[in-house]
Structure formats: structure tokens, C-alpha cells
Design a protein around this motif. Structure first.
Motif, PDB file in Angstrom:
ATOM      1  N   ASP A 183       0.850  -1.190   0.000  1.00  0.00           N
ATOM      2  CA  ASP A 183       0.000   0.000   0.000  1.00  0.00           C
ATOM      3  C   ASP A 183       0.888   1.243   0.000  1.00  0.00           C
ATOM      4  OD1 ASP A 183      -1.829   2.006   0.305  1.00  0.00           O
ATOM      5  OD2 ASP A 183      -2.774   1.197   2.112  1.00  0.00           O
ATOM      6  N   PRO A 184       0.981   1.953  -1.142  1.00  0.00           N
ATOM      7  CA  PRO A 184       1.878   3.122  -1.210  1.00  0.00           C
ATOM      8  C   PRO A 184       1.447   4.272  -0.309  1.00  0.00           C
ATOM      9  CG  PRO A 184       0.540   2.956  -3.205  1.00  0.00           C
ATOM     10  CD  PRO A 184       0.297   1.700  -2.418  1.00  0.00           C
ATOM     11  N   ARG A 185       0.260   4.178   0.267  1.00  0.00           N
ATOM     12  CA  ARG A 185      -0.191   5.245   1.173  1.00  0.00           C
ATOM     13  C   ARG A 185       0.431   5.106   2.553  1.00  0.00           C
ATOM     14  NH1 ARG A 185      -6.484   4.168   0.422  1.00  0.00           N
ATOM     15  NH2 ARG A 185      -5.594   2.072   0.722  1.00  0.00           N
ATOM     16  N   ARG A 186       1.063   3.963   2.812  1.00  0.00           N
ATOM     17  CA  ARG A 186       1.702   3.727   4.118  1.00  0.00           C
ATOM     18  C   ARG A 186       3.197   3.987   4.025  1.00  0.00           C
ATOM     19  NH1 ARG A 186      -0.234  -1.759   6.810  1.00  0.00           N
ATOM     20  NH2 ARG A 186       0.740  -0.644   8.555  1.00  0.00           N
ATOM     21  N   LEU A 187       3.763   4.555   5.084  1.00  0.00           N
ATOM     22  CA  LEU A 187       5.189   4.888   5.096  1.00  0.00           C
ATOM     23  C   LEU A 187       6.052   3.636   4.988  1.00  0.00           C
ATOM     24  CD1 LEU A 187       5.293   7.666   7.865  1.00  0.00           C
ATOM     25  CD2 LEU A 187       5.363   7.958   5.386  1.00  0.00           C
ATOM     26  N   LEU A 188       5.565   2.507   5.527  1.00  0.00           N
ATOM     27  CA  LEU A 188       6.328   1.268   5.486  1.00  0.00           C
ATOM     28  C   LEU A 188       6.612   0.827   4.055  1.00  0.00           C
ATOM     29  CD1 LEU A 188       7.527  -0.936   7.337  1.00  0.00           C
ATOM     30  CD2 LEU A 188       5.371  -2.191   7.076  1.00  0.00           C
ATOM     31  N   PHE A 189       5.716   1.171   3.152  1.00  0.00           N
ATOM     32  CA  PHE A 189       5.861   0.794   1.743  1.00  0.00           C
ATOM     33  C   PHE A 189       7.120   1.399   1.137  1.00  0.00           C
ATOM     34  CE2 PHE A 189       5.187   1.762  -2.752  1.00  0.00           C
ATOM     35  CZ  PHE A 189       4.714   0.563  -3.255  1.00  0.00           C
ATOM     36  N   TRP A 190       7.530   2.584   1.611  1.00  0.00           N
ATOM     37  CA  TRP A 190       8.640   3.321   1.018  1.00  0.00           C
ATOM     38  C   TRP A 190       9.979   3.011   1.674  1.00  0.00           C
ATOM     39  CZ3 TRP A 190       7.751   5.923  -3.378  1.00  0.00           C
ATOM     40  CH2 TRP A 190       6.408   6.163  -3.703  1.00  0.00           C
ATOM     41  N   GLU A 191       9.991   2.080   2.635  1.00  0.00           N
ATOM     42  CA  GLU A 191      11.243   1.740   3.309  1.00  0.00           C
ATOM     43  C   GLU A 191      12.330   1.220   2.362  1.00  0.00           C
ATOM     44  OE1 GLU A 191      11.115  -0.785   6.687  1.00  0.00           O
ATOM     45  OE2 GLU A 191      10.324   0.774   8.013  1.00  0.00           O
ATOM     46  N   PRO A 192      11.984   0.367   1.359  1.00  0.00           N
ATOM     47  CA  PRO A 192      13.044  -0.084   0.436  1.00  0.00           C
ATOM     48  C   PRO A 192      13.727   1.071  -0.295  1.00  0.00           C
ATOM     49  CG  PRO A 192      11.116  -1.495   0.224  1.00  0.00           C
ATOM     50  CD  PRO A 192      10.713  -0.357   1.096  1.00  0.00           C
ATOM     51  N   TYR A 237      12.148   6.935  -9.875  1.00  0.00           N
ATOM     52  CA  TYR A 237      11.749   5.640 -10.443  1.00  0.00           C
ATOM     53  C   TYR A 237      10.513   5.105  -9.731  1.00  0.00           C
ATOM     54  CZ  TYR A 237      12.069   0.675 -11.645  1.00  0.00           C
ATOM     55  OH  TYR A 237      11.793  -0.597 -12.069  1.00  0.00           O
ATOM     56  N   ALA A 238      10.520   5.119  -8.395  1.00  0.00           N
ATOM     57  CA  ALA A 238       9.358   4.628  -7.642  1.00  0.00           C
ATOM     58  C   ALA A 238       8.161   5.560  -7.792  1.00  0.00           C
ATOM     59  CB  ALA A 238       9.728   4.475  -6.162  1.00  0.00           C
ATOM     60  N   LEU A 239       8.416   6.872  -7.799  1.00  0.00           N
ATOM     61  CA  LEU A 239       7.319   7.836  -7.905  1.00  0.00           C
ATOM     62  C   LEU A 239       6.654   7.830  -9.279  1.00  0.00           C
ATOM     63  CD1 LEU A 239       8.939  10.827  -5.983  1.00  0.00           C
ATOM     64  CD2 LEU A 239       6.942   9.500  -5.250  1.00  0.00           C
ATOM     65  N   SER A 240       7.335   7.287 -10.282  1.00  0.00           N
ATOM     66  CA  SER A 240       6.711   7.185 -11.606  1.00  0.00           C
ATOM     67  C   SER A 240       5.626   6.112 -11.652  1.00  0.00           C
ATOM     68  CB  SER A 240       7.779   6.896 -12.664  1.00  0.00           C
ATOM     69  OG  SER A 240       8.372   5.628 -12.439  1.00  0.00           O
ATOM     70  N   PHE A 241       5.601   5.243 -10.624  1.00  0.00           N
ATOM     71  CA  PHE A 241       4.588   4.184 -10.557  1.00  0.00           C
ATOM     72  C   PHE A 241       3.582   4.394  -9.418  1.00  0.00           C
ATOM     73  CE2 PHE A 241       8.123   2.227 -12.771  1.00  0.00           C
ATOM     74  CZ  PHE A 241       7.498   1.467 -13.751  1.00  0.00           C
ATOM     75  N   PHE A 242       4.057   4.955  -8.294  1.00  0.00           N
ATOM     76  CA  PHE A 242       3.227   5.051  -7.105  1.00  0.00           C
ATOM     77  C   PHE A 242       3.163   6.499  -6.612  1.00  0.00           C
ATOM     78  CE2 PHE A 242       5.407   0.867  -6.895  1.00  0.00           C
ATOM     79  CZ  PHE A 242       4.294   0.063  -7.104  1.00  0.00           C
ATOM     80  N   LYS A 243       2.039   6.849  -6.044  1.00  0.00           N
ATOM     81  CA  LYS A 243       1.872   8.176  -5.442  1.00  0.00           C
ATOM     82  C   LYS A 243       2.283   8.102  -3.977  1.00  0.00           C
ATOM     83  CE  LYS A 243      -1.512  11.860  -4.656  1.00  0.00           C
ATOM     84  NZ  LYS A 243      -2.936  12.281  -4.812  1.00  0.00           N
ATOM     85  N   ALA A 244       3.212   8.975  -3.604  1.00  0.00           N
ATOM     86  CA  ALA A 244       3.721   8.966  -2.233  1.00  0.00           C
ATOM     87  C   ALA A 244       2.697   9.593  -1.286  1.00  0.00           C
ATOM     88  CB  ALA A 244       5.034   9.734  -2.157  1.00  0.00           C
TER      89      ALA A 244
END
Length: 286
Positions: free
Chosen positions: A232-241, A277-284
Motif C-alpha cells: 500500500d503506497p499510502r503507508r510509510l512502510l511501503f517506502w522503506e526499500p 523511479y518509484a514515484l513514476s509508478f506510485f503516489k507517495a
């Protein structure tokens, strides 16, 4: 012909670099021609030094001339090498001599051709998975409403996703298909690095299926091409990688051999590219 062997100048090198696609020809360090163009003022001296050295001794550094050949099939579902389009170098040396090319020029061309190491890429797994689906041996996952699309596999280089419905028939088909792929290609599937990931599937069934396939059980989200899949890109845990990758790059930049300018270049080029790269697929999240 004499002008071919004259020393190279910056005025010649810059148009040659600009003629190259900015997003192709990645080197071992991941730097493409777009990077070189953006930081030409900082890198041109190194480029000129490299080209001047090649002009002087006619030798290329190890690994710089490694290439891949992707064989193009002449027929649908090729079964042998003669059903792919051949690639031939021909009698290059004889042709250059007959056309009176300078000796130094021929030496350069011979170095470029003869030191090349080539790997042939044959996408046998793609053909095999298509055959399994068409024969109703493997059932892919159906996507869409009125216009259904069946997805059985996604591939990029050696990163492969095999996608299908939950069934023992699919598990047996995957195992048999991968073993057949090994026999056909001479390659080995690293089952120990592979994972079986299920969505809304009982853990005990996944464990038993993974045992049959000889792989481990994975979990959602999992990484594919550097992106977390299923989270779930809406959760901060998603962006840990993404954060961890930036931290890992920082850890290697504390070297005393990096100048302030070098660190600034790395900061602008690499650290901005990683989140983009990640932001081109998911909304932070906000």
C-alpha cells in the motif's frame, strides 16, 4: 583515408556522444550516455584521456567490449538454431585492406571486433510458457472485464514473474516447465532464490506447493525490478526499500577519495533518480 587516423579532438567527441541514445548502453556502473551529457564539462577530460589512450596503443580495457546478441526467430516457435536469423562478421580484414584503409585504422577495428565477448540471448522460457498456456496445461491469471487478458508471465532480463491461478495442476506444470527449460537451454533455475507468493491463499497450501517446486514461501509485498509489488503506497512502510537504497548509497560515499564536486554529482544524478523511479509508478503519501 589519412584523416581517419588523426588524433581525436573534443569537437569530434562531443557530437559522437550526443548522437548516442541517452537511455541506452548502460555500463557496469549503471551510468548511461544521459549522465555523461548532463555532466559533460566535468567528464570530458576523462573521456578525452580514454580516447587518446586508445589512439596511442589501440587497446580496450577488459570488459568494455562485452555485448549481447538477441537472436531473432525466422519462424513462430523456433526449435533449432537454423530457425533464427544468423549474425556474421564476414571477411572484414580483407575488405578493409582491399579498400586501402590505413594500418592503424584496421588495428583499431580489429581490436573492437576481436576482443568482443558475446553472450547469445534466447528467450526460451517465453516460448515455453506460451506453449503451456495454449495447450491448457498452465492457467494464467485473467485480467479485465469484457476484454479479458490472460497473463502467465512477465520478464525483464533475468527477473521473471510466473503468474497463475491456485491449483495443483499449475504447480506441476510450473515444475515440469522449468525443468524442461533447463534441459533445453542448458541454464539452471535457482530455486533457492525463487519464491512462491500467494494472495488470499492458505499458508499451509503455499508451504506444500513451495516444497514441490523446491523454492521458499514469499510474502506480499515483494520486490520486482526494484519496486515493491502488492503493498500500500499510502503507508510509510511501503517506502522503506527506497529509503534503504538511498542510505546504502550514502554509506559508500564517505570515502576520502571523493571530492566535494564528485559527491555533488552523485547527489544530483543518483539520489534524485532513485525516488523518481518509484514515484513514476506510485503516489507517495502526503
Amino acid at each position: 583515408m589519412g584523416n581517419l587516423t588523426k588524433p581525436f579532438s573534443v569537437d569530434e567527441l562531443k557530437p559522437a556522444v550526443w548522437d548516442c541514445d541517452s537511455f541506452k548502453s548502460l555500463g557496469p556502473d549503471g551510468i548511461n550516455f544521459g549522465f555523461i551529457k548532463n555532466f559533460w564539462n566535468e567528464m570530458k577530460d576523462d573521456v578525452v584521456r580514454f580516447i587518446t589512450e586508445f589512439h596511442r596503443n589501440g587497446k580496450l580495457s577488459n570488459g568494455i567490449n562485452s555485448t549481447f546478441i538477441a537472436l531473432i526467430p525466422k519462424v513462430e516457435s523456433p526449435q533449432s538454431l537454423n530457425e533464427f536469423r544468423p549474425v556474421s562478421l564476414g571477411y572484414l580484414e580483407e575488405v578493409m585492406v582491399s579498400m586501402s584503409f590505413p594500418t592503424l585504422w584496421r588495428k583499431w577495428i580489429k581490436e573492437c571486433v576481436c576482443t568482443a565477448t558475446t553472450s547469445v540471448l534466447v528467450n526460451g522460457l517465453n516460448v515455453l510458457m506460451q506453449a503451456l498456456v495454449e495447450a491448457n496445461i498452465f492457467t494464467g491469471y485473467k485480467v479485465g472485464g469484457a476484454n479479458l487478458v490472460v497473463v502467465s508471465h512477465l520478464q525483464f532480463a533475468d527477473d521473471t514473474l510466473l503468474i497463475g491461478n491456485k491449483s495443483w495442476a499449475n504447480v506441476r506444470a510450473l515444475r515440469a516447465g522449468l525443468v524442461l527449460f533447463e534441459a533445453m537451454s542448458g541454464l539452471k533455475v535457482n530455486f533457492h532464490k525463487s519464491s512462491l507468493v500467494g494472495v488470499n491463499i492458505n499458508a499451509s497450501w503455499l508451504s506444500e506447493a513451495a516444497s514441490v517446486l523446491g523454492c521458499k514461501v514469499g510474502k506480499v509485498p515483494f520486490l520486482y525490478l526494484g519496486l515493491p509489488i502488492g503493498g500500500d503506497p499510502r503507508r510509510l512502510l511501503f517506502w522503506e526499500p527506497v529509503v534503504n537504497r538511498i542510505k546504502s548509497r550514502f554509506s559508500g560515499w564517505h570515502s576520502r577519495f571523493l571530492s566535494f564536486g564528485g559527491r555533488l554529482i552523485l547527489l544530483k544524478s543518483v539520489l534524485t533518480a532513485l525516488p523518481v523511479y518509484a514515484l513514476s509508478f506510485f503516489k507517495a503519501p502526503s
